[in-house]
Design a protein around this motif. Structure first.
Motif, PDB file in Angstrom:
ATOM      1  N   HIS A 410       0.792  -1.345  -0.156  1.00 53.50           N
ATOM      2  CA  HIS A 410      -0.140   0.133  -0.122  1.00 53.50           C
ATOM      3  C   HIS A 410       0.906   1.363   0.074  1.00 53.50           C
ATOM      4  O   HIS A 410       1.534   1.581   1.038  1.00 53.50           O
ATOM      5  CB  HIS A 410      -0.735  -0.102   1.071  1.00 53.50           C
ATOM      6  CG  HIS A 410      -1.651   1.178   1.588  1.00 53.50           C
ATOM      7  ND1 HIS A 410      -2.537   1.899   0.665  1.00 53.50           N
ATOM      8  CD2 HIS A 410      -1.673   2.109   2.477  1.00 53.50           C
ATOM      9  CE1 HIS A 410      -2.956   2.850   0.813  1.00 53.50           C
ATOM     10  NE2 HIS A 410      -2.598   3.123   2.212  1.00 53.50           N
ATOM     11  N   ASP A 489      -4.655   5.504   7.586  1.00 60.92           N
ATOM     12  CA  ASP A 489      -4.584   5.612   6.177  1.00 60.92           C
ATOM     13  C   ASP A 489      -5.079   4.839   5.552  1.00 60.92           C
ATOM     14  O   ASP A 489      -5.477   4.760   4.107  1.00 60.92           O
ATOM     15  CB  ASP A 489      -3.245   5.986   5.776  1.00 60.92           C
ATOM     16  CG  ASP A 489      -2.416   7.191   6.418  1.00 60.92           C
ATOM     17  OD1 ASP A 489      -3.263   8.288   6.552  1.00 60.92           O
ATOM     18  OD2 ASP A 489      -1.279   7.237   6.895  1.00 60.92           O
ATOM     19  N   ARG A 490      -4.988   3.306   5.839  1.00 55.01           N
ATOM     20  CA  ARG A 490      -5.388   2.082   5.164  1.00 55.01           C
ATOM     21  C   ARG A 490      -6.944   2.017   5.428  1.00 55.01           C
ATOM     22  O   ARG A 490      -7.489   1.283   4.430  1.00 55.01           O
ATOM     23  CB  ARG A 490      -4.545   0.999   5.668  1.00 55.01           C
ATOM     24  CG  ARG A 490      -3.047   0.949   5.221  1.00 55.01           C
ATOM     25  CD  ARG A 490      -2.584  -0.371   5.640  1.00 55.01           C
ATOM     26  NE  ARG A 490      -1.517  -0.010   6.760  1.00 55.01           N
ATOM     27  CZ  ARG A 490      -1.575  -1.195   7.837  1.00 55.01           C
ATOM     28  NH1 ARG A 490      -1.921  -2.227   7.516  1.00 55.01           N
ATOM     29  NH2 ARG A 490      -1.019  -0.886   9.017  1.00 55.01           N
ATOM     30  N   ARG A 493      -9.512   2.247   2.433  1.00 56.04           N
ATOM     31  CA  ARG A 493      -9.521   1.656   1.311  1.00 56.04           C
ATOM     32  C   ARG A 493     -10.216   0.338   1.651  1.00 56.04           C
ATOM     33  O   ARG A 493     -10.707  -0.540   0.596  1.00 56.04           O
ATOM     34  CB  ARG A 493      -8.023   1.130   1.085  1.00 56.04           C
ATOM     35  CG  ARG A 493      -7.283   2.265   0.838  1.00 56.04           C
ATOM     36  CD  ARG A 493      -5.735   1.845   0.768  1.00 56.04           C
ATOM     37  NE  ARG A 493      -5.473   0.961  -0.282  1.00 56.04           N
ATOM     38  CZ  ARG A 493      -5.511   1.088  -1.741  1.00 56.04           C
ATOM     39  NH1 ARG A 493      -5.272   2.327  -2.092  1.00 56.04           N
ATOM     40  NH2 ARG A 493      -5.108   0.219  -2.572  1.00 56.04           N
ATOM     41  N   ARG A 495     -12.801  -2.428   1.647  1.00 48.75           N
ATOM     42  CA  ARG A 495     -14.171  -2.849   0.895  1.00 48.75           C
ATOM     43  C   ARG A 495     -14.821  -4.271   1.366  1.00 48.75           C
ATOM     44  O   ARG A 495     -15.773  -4.462   1.052  1.00 48.75           O
ATOM     45  CB  ARG A 495     -13.872  -2.798  -0.481  1.00 48.75           C
ATOM     46  CG  ARG A 495     -13.698  -1.361  -0.976  1.00 48.75           C
ATOM     47  CD  ARG A 495     -15.002  -0.620  -1.020  1.00 48.75           C
ATOM     48  NE  ARG A 495     -14.961   0.902  -1.588  1.00 48.75           N
ATOM     49  CZ  ARG A 495     -14.444   1.833  -0.435  1.00 48.75           C
ATOM     50  NH1 ARG A 495     -14.044   1.408   0.546  1.00 48.75           N
ATOM     51  NH2 ARG A 495     -14.529   2.951  -1.213  1.00 48.75           N
ATOM     52  N   ARG A 633     -20.029  -2.896   1.941  1.00 51.16           N
ATOM     53  CA  ARG A 633     -18.804  -3.521   2.219  1.00 51.16           C
ATOM     54  C   ARG A 633     -19.125  -5.059   2.217  1.00 51.16           C
ATOM     55  O   ARG A 633     -20.281  -5.470   2.731  1.00 51.16           O
ATOM     56  CB  ARG A 633     -18.447  -3.369   3.415  1.00 51.16           C
ATOM     57  CG  ARG A 633     -17.563  -1.983   3.447  1.00 51.16           C
ATOM     58  CD  ARG A 633     -16.691  -1.654   4.989  1.00 51.16           C
ATOM     59  NE  ARG A 633     -16.156  -0.440   4.874  1.00 51.16           N
ATOM     60  CZ  ARG A 633     -16.640   0.828   5.357  1.00 51.16           C
ATOM     61  NH1 ARG A 633     -17.949   0.935   5.852  1.00 51.16           N
ATOM     62  NH2 ARG A 633     -16.039   1.859   5.234  1.00 51.16           N
ATOM     63  N   ASP A 680      -7.753  -4.293   0.000  1.00 45.75           N
ATOM     64  CA  ASP A 680      -8.917  -3.898   0.523  1.00 45.75           C
ATOM     65  C   ASP A 680      -9.905  -4.561   1.377  1.00 45.75           C
ATOM     66  O   ASP A 680     -10.988  -4.384   1.876  1.00 45.75           O
ATOM     67  CB  ASP A 680     -10.019  -3.340  -0.681  1.00 45.75           C
ATOM     68  CG  ASP A 680     -10.454  -4.822  -1.345  1.00 45.75           C
ATOM     69  OD1 ASP A 680      -9.920  -5.786  -0.853  1.00 45.75           O
ATOM     70  OD2 ASP A 680     -11.558  -4.775  -2.178  1.00 45.75           O
ATOM     71  N   LEU A 698      -4.916  -6.348   4.119  1.00 47.91           N
ATOM     72  CA  LEU A 698      -4.447  -5.104   4.091  1.00 47.91           C
ATOM     73  C   LEU A 698      -4.269  -4.554   5.611  1.00 47.91           C
ATOM     74  O   LEU A 698      -3.291  -4.010   5.911  1.00 47.91           O
ATOM     75  CB  LEU A 698      -5.529  -4.097   3.439  1.00 47.91           C
ATOM     76  CG  LEU A 698      -5.576  -2.698   3.654  1.00 47.91           C
ATOM     77  CD1 LEU A 698      -4.309  -2.309   2.734  1.00 47.91           C
ATOM     78  CD2 LEU A 698      -6.769  -2.041   3.003  1.00 47.91           C
ATOM     79  N   ARG A 737      -9.778  11.465   6.762  1.00 49.62           N
ATOM     80  CA  ARG A 737      -8.931  11.676   5.451  1.00 49.62           C
ATOM     81  C   ARG A 737      -9.792  12.965   5.014  1.00 49.62           C
ATOM     82  O   ARG A 737      -8.894  13.913   4.272  1.00 49.62           O
ATOM     83  CB  ARG A 737      -9.412  10.749   4.638  1.00 49.62           C
ATOM     84  CG  ARG A 737      -8.460  10.813   3.215  1.00 49.62           C
ATOM     85  CD  ARG A 737      -8.953   9.787   2.152  1.00 49.62           C
ATOM     86  NE  ARG A 737     -10.275   9.587   1.903  1.00 49.62           N
ATOM     87  CZ  ARG A 737     -10.878   8.480   1.194  1.00 49.62           C
ATOM     88  NH1 ARG A 737     -10.035   7.373   0.728  1.00 49.62           N
ATOM     89  NH2 ARG A 737     -12.272   8.334   0.867  1.00 49.62           N
ATOM     90  N   GLU A 804     -15.837   6.252  -4.960  1.00 47.53           N
ATOM     91  CA  GLU A 804     -14.532   5.753  -5.447  1.00 47.53           C
ATOM     92  C   GLU A 804     -13.550   6.345  -4.471  1.00 47.53           C
ATOM     93  O   GLU A 804     -13.777   7.611  -4.171  1.00 47.53           O
ATOM     94  CB  GLU A 804     -14.288   6.321  -7.057  1.00 47.53           C
ATOM     95  CG  GLU A 804     -12.913   5.882  -7.444  1.00 47.53           C
ATOM     96  CD  GLU A 804     -12.831   6.715  -8.830  1.00 47.53           C
ATOM     97  OE1 GLU A 804     -11.624   6.746  -9.398  1.00 47.53           O
ATOM     98  OE2 GLU A 804     -13.747   7.107  -9.280  1.00 47.53           O
ATOM     99  N   VAL A 805     -12.861   5.545  -4.080  1.00 44.67           N
ATOM    100  CA  VAL A 805     -11.959   6.010  -3.130  1.00 44.67           C
ATOM    101  C   VAL A 805     -10.523   5.847  -3.812  1.00 44.67           C
ATOM    102  O   VAL A 805      -9.741   4.775  -4.063  1.00 44.67           O
ATOM    103  CB  VAL A 805     -11.620   5.277  -1.784  1.00 44.67           C
ATOM    104  CG1 VAL A 805     -10.565   5.643  -0.669  1.00 44.67           C
ATOM    105  CG2 VAL A 805     -13.178   5.185  -1.052  1.00 44.67           C
ATOM    106  N   ALA A 807      -6.525   5.681  -4.519  1.00 40.90           N
ATOM    107  CA  ALA A 807      -5.554   4.918  -3.811  1.00 40.90           C
ATOM    108  C   ALA A 807      -4.686   5.618  -2.841  1.00 40.90           C
ATOM    109  O   ALA A 807      -4.079   6.647  -2.903  1.00 40.90           O
ATOM    110  CB  ALA A 807      -4.399   4.275  -4.641  1.00 40.90           C
TER     111      ALA A 807
END
Length: 807
Positions: A410, A489-490, A493, A495, A633, A680, A698, A737, A804-805, A807
């Motif tokens: 990542h 931060d991760r 992402r 899903r 999710r 993800d 992840l 974020r 949409e996220v 990267a």
């Protein structure tokens, strides 16, 4: 006993820790069984002053473990008592300290033990140092007493990180020096000039000397990081900070040596260095606190076993076990290698390696798998059939190598931001130098330095670490403890959420299907059932013991109970034979009660009551699973349990049966994560059988902080019995974020204005001294306002994921 002070709470708040009680919780008034157990112990032992000291800020209590082995303690105590002198001393790590109330509780329990000479608790590092009079103190007894309140002890392995000792000292020195330099600079701004002679020269020299100390003391972490980044070929965010410090100091030094201290940037430089140190300290503060909450994981090196050598018994590390060695496995201890049983029989639990609850009886000569725990009350002897190097535990206990797993591939958002910021700042500074070079080197250098000063990355260096600290602190209050620097931060992402079953979605214990089966027992039968169940450590017996305790069952110390391994418990009283166990053993043949009805209580082989049991599912599991799915999710259930049982649980929680994978070995779980993960996945597991899967996801977490290995491999861990904190963490990471990107937008807007002023040649030391701290304060206030609890949507309100996220 004195009245029991309790933390302020609402009917929906836990009486012990004040956390929200999950809807449908088994124990009314408590968020988890651990809090209920500890609350009861505190009241029973007259230790309710604990609640006065917590001031409503206690953490959820892990359920105390009654089967924990202490093989690791024996060599430490032996070594301590071998030292000369009448007083022995031993330092240990402790898990679970979070406030002054914990320190008081440990000291109070120590005071009640005979033979103690002194106890020192270090809550910041999670350590205790105890002293006792030789031969007059039961170390193991004291540790067991404290662990009854949800703490865990281990060998002394925790060490303060260098930065945790270094940064506060540097920050304190720089803050003190900066305040003095600012006072000297004020005199320049209000009219002190070179014409004032000696006073001007003195203030200039003092500003120079103090600023030199700030650059050396406070700038060193950034200089070192910048040099290390250059050696690796990485443009690190600390590079423009380091260059800015050096160039601003160099220019100010030239001005001061030329007799123009009023044109130097000493106050701005000192403020900048101090604020950058504050940001660096904020980055590590909560993470270190969370890591120190747990015991340090030492992998296979942390496993000890008793080895028989003739008539001697020696405690050795598991890594020293060889094929053919005879091992003595005490109650609660781990079998580190495949072995065969040498004694008549034993009860073992393999939940740590299979992830599934349940105990089984092993008879003499039968094999025992590596990773099994002795669930009986007596020690047993086993013979190793392999060396530890060949044990299946070696792969499961290893530390995840660097560069593996979803986190390694990542690319962190801040790495990209840092590189772009560095390139832009250096390019703009070079542009300013080039544009003003025709006006003379002095003016060109002044503009370039001014650009480095005013393009201060305060949004990254101060406000952003503060934002992360606020979110981590809020999650901690909800029982979600972040361990990895880049977890937040991760999380945006994520899903797909992958759950292990037993001990994760379930609580790893049994519960009664129908409480009436206990509540409607006659007093005699109730007391007999309690005498039987309370003398066994079987999961079904523990469940019945707790249920019978709640209805007031009485214990008879003179009762003589016989345990029939694999069958049940038997008690003869006044000529009547009572049995508690399997139906075909406890009942005469005319009773056709299926085994699914659970253990039964019989009187002279006649049915008295049946106690149907089931796995205890977390009270909010269904709600949280459905909420995760409603947010977009995918939820998976991956378990080592039988496929039919896994599908049954998936259906009860609303998980598609296609997403329910049963019969999974550790290697199968890892392969499943690999096939599903597209950088993800979030994996939640509790057993060492989840270890390999942790390395592939992840991000990964565990609710099992009372067992070795898994907490040390986790990016986060959970306290309490609810799962709502996972969804709260996912939601807050998205909000964080968004806040951080707004901060970057504000920083870019400010820097566009500041760069324009600098390129026009209008920036002066006074304007820089006002602009830099003003913008820093503004970004900090914006951060606090954006993340204030009052502006947050309640966690129970599902919010759909953005389409949409990036990267």
């Amino acid at each position: 006993m004195p009245a029991s002070p309790q933390p302020e709470s609402t009917p929906d708040a836990c009486l012990h820790c004040g956390s929200p009680v999950p809807a449908g919780a088994a124990s009314r008034g408590f968020c988890c069984a651990g809090c209920e157990a500890v609350y009861g112990l505190l009241r029973e032992q007259g230790l309710t002053r604990y609640y006065e000291l917590t001031q409503g800020k206690a953490a959820p209590a892990p359920e105390p473990r009654k089967d924990r082995g202490f093989a690791w303690l024996e060599p430490l105590v032996t070594r301590a008592e071998a030292m000369p002198g009448p007083v022995c001393a031993l330092e240990l790590d402790v898990q679970g300290i979070h406030c002054a109330a914990c320190v008081w509780l440990m000291n109070e329990l120590f005071r009640r033990q005979e033979g103690g000479a002194g106890l020192t608790v270090d809550p910041a590092l999670g350590k205790v140092r105890m002293q006792w009079r030789r031969g007059a103190f039961d170390v193991g007894g004291f540790l067991r007493a404290v662990e009854g309140f949800g703490y865990l002890f281990g060998p002394s392995r925790k060490r303060p990180e260098a930065a945790s000792l270094d940064l506060p000292i540097r920050l304190g020195i720089c803050a003190a020096l900066t305040m003095n330099v600012m006072l000297f600079s004020v005199s320049f701004y209000v009219g002190l000039t070179p014409e004032d002679g000696d006073v001007f020269s003195l203030f200039t020299r003092l500003s120079l000397w103090l600023s030199t100390a700030v650059v050396v003391v406070g700038g060193w972490p950034f200089f070192r990081s910048a040099v290390q980044g250059l050696r690796r070929g990485v443009l690190h965010l600390d590079l423009p900070i380091a260059l800015g410090i050096l160039l601003v100091f160099g220019t100010s030094l030239v001005q001061a040596r030329g007799g123009r201290g009023d044109l130097a940037y000493f106050d701005t430089l000192n403020t900048f260095v101090t604020l950058m140190l504050v940001g660096r300290w904020l980055q590590q503060r909560v993470l270190e606190r969370n890591r120190r909450f747990l015991l340090e994981d030492d992998g296979a090196e942390g496993l000890f076993v008793r080895k028989q050598e003739g008539e001697r018994l020696r405690t050795v590390r598991a890594a020293e076990v060889g094929e053919g060695d005879v091992l003595v496995i005490a109650s609660g201890d781990l079998v580190p290698v495949d072995a065969v049983l040498l004694d008549a029989d034993a009860r073992v639990s393999t939940d740590w390696i299979t992830g599934e609850p349940g105990e089984r009886v092993v008879v003499k000569g039968e094999p025992l798998p590596a990773g099994a725990f002795n669930a009986g009350r007596e020690a047993v002897r086993v013979k190793a059939t392999q060396a530890f190097t060949d044990s299946s535990l070696v792969a499961l206990l290893r530390r995840a190598p660097a560069g593996t797993g979803g986190a390694a591939v990542h690319t962190r958002f801040w790495d990209r931001v840092s590189r772009r910021w560095v390139a832009t700042v250096l390019a703009v500074s070079a542009l300013g130098l080039a544009l003003w070079w025709p006006a003379g080197p002095d003016k060109a250098l002044e503009v370039a330095v001014a650009l480095l000063v005013v393009t201060c990355p305060c949004a990254i260096g101060i406000a952003t670490p503060l934002a992360y600290e606020l979110v981590q602190a809020r999650l901690r209050r909800g029982g979600f403890f972040v361990r990895s620097t880049d977890l937040l931060d991760r999380l945006p992402r994520v899903r797909q959420v992958l759950f292990d079953k037993t001990g994760t979605l379930t609580l790893g214990r049994l519960e009664l299907v129908d409480r009436a089966s206990v509540e409607e027992l006659a007093p005699e039968a109730r007391d007999v059932a309690f005498d039987l169940a309370s003398r066994s450590n079987h999961p079904a017996s523990r469940c019945l013991t707790a249920a019978l305790t709640r209805v007031g069952a009485r214990f008879s110390p003179e009762a003589r109970v016989t345990e029939h391994p694999g069958q049940g418990l038997e008690l003869t009283r006044d000529g009547v034979c009572w049995r508690l166990g399997l139906t075909d053993w406890a009942l005469s043949p005319e009773y056709s009660v299926p085994r699914a009805a659970g253990p039964v209580l019989s009187r002279d082989s006649r049915l008295v009551a049946a106690f149907p049991l089931r796995e205890s599912v977390r009270s909010d599991a269904r709600r949280e699973v459905q909420a995760l799915q409603s947010e977009g999710r995918a939820v998976w259930l991956i378990s080592g349990d039988a496929p039919a049982r896994v599908r049954e649980m998936a259906e009860s929680l609303g998980i598609p049966t296609a997403h329910a994978l049963g019969g999974q070995r550790p290697e199968d779980k890892a392969a499943a994560v690999t096939s599903l993960d597209a950088a993800d996945t979030l994996y939640l597991g509790d057993g060492v059988n989840d270890s390999l899967a942790f390395e592939r996801a992840l991000c990964a977490g565990t609710p099992a902080i009372d067992r070795p290995v898994m907490p040390g491999k986790s990016d986060f861990f959970l306290l309490g019995e609810g799962l709502a904190s996972i969804r709260e963490a996912l939601r807050l990471s998205l909000h964080l974020r968004a806040v951080v990107r707004r901060l970057l937008g504000l920083a870019i807007a400010y820097n566009v204005v500041a760069v324009t002023v600098c390129l026009a040649g209008w920036m002066t030391p006074l304007r820089a001294a006002v602009a830099m701290p003003a913008t820093s304060l503004a970004t900090v206030l914006f951060t606090v306002w954006s993340l204030s609890a009052a502006r947050e949507r309640p966690a129970s309100t599902p919010s759909p994921l953005p389409r949409e996220v990036p990267a």
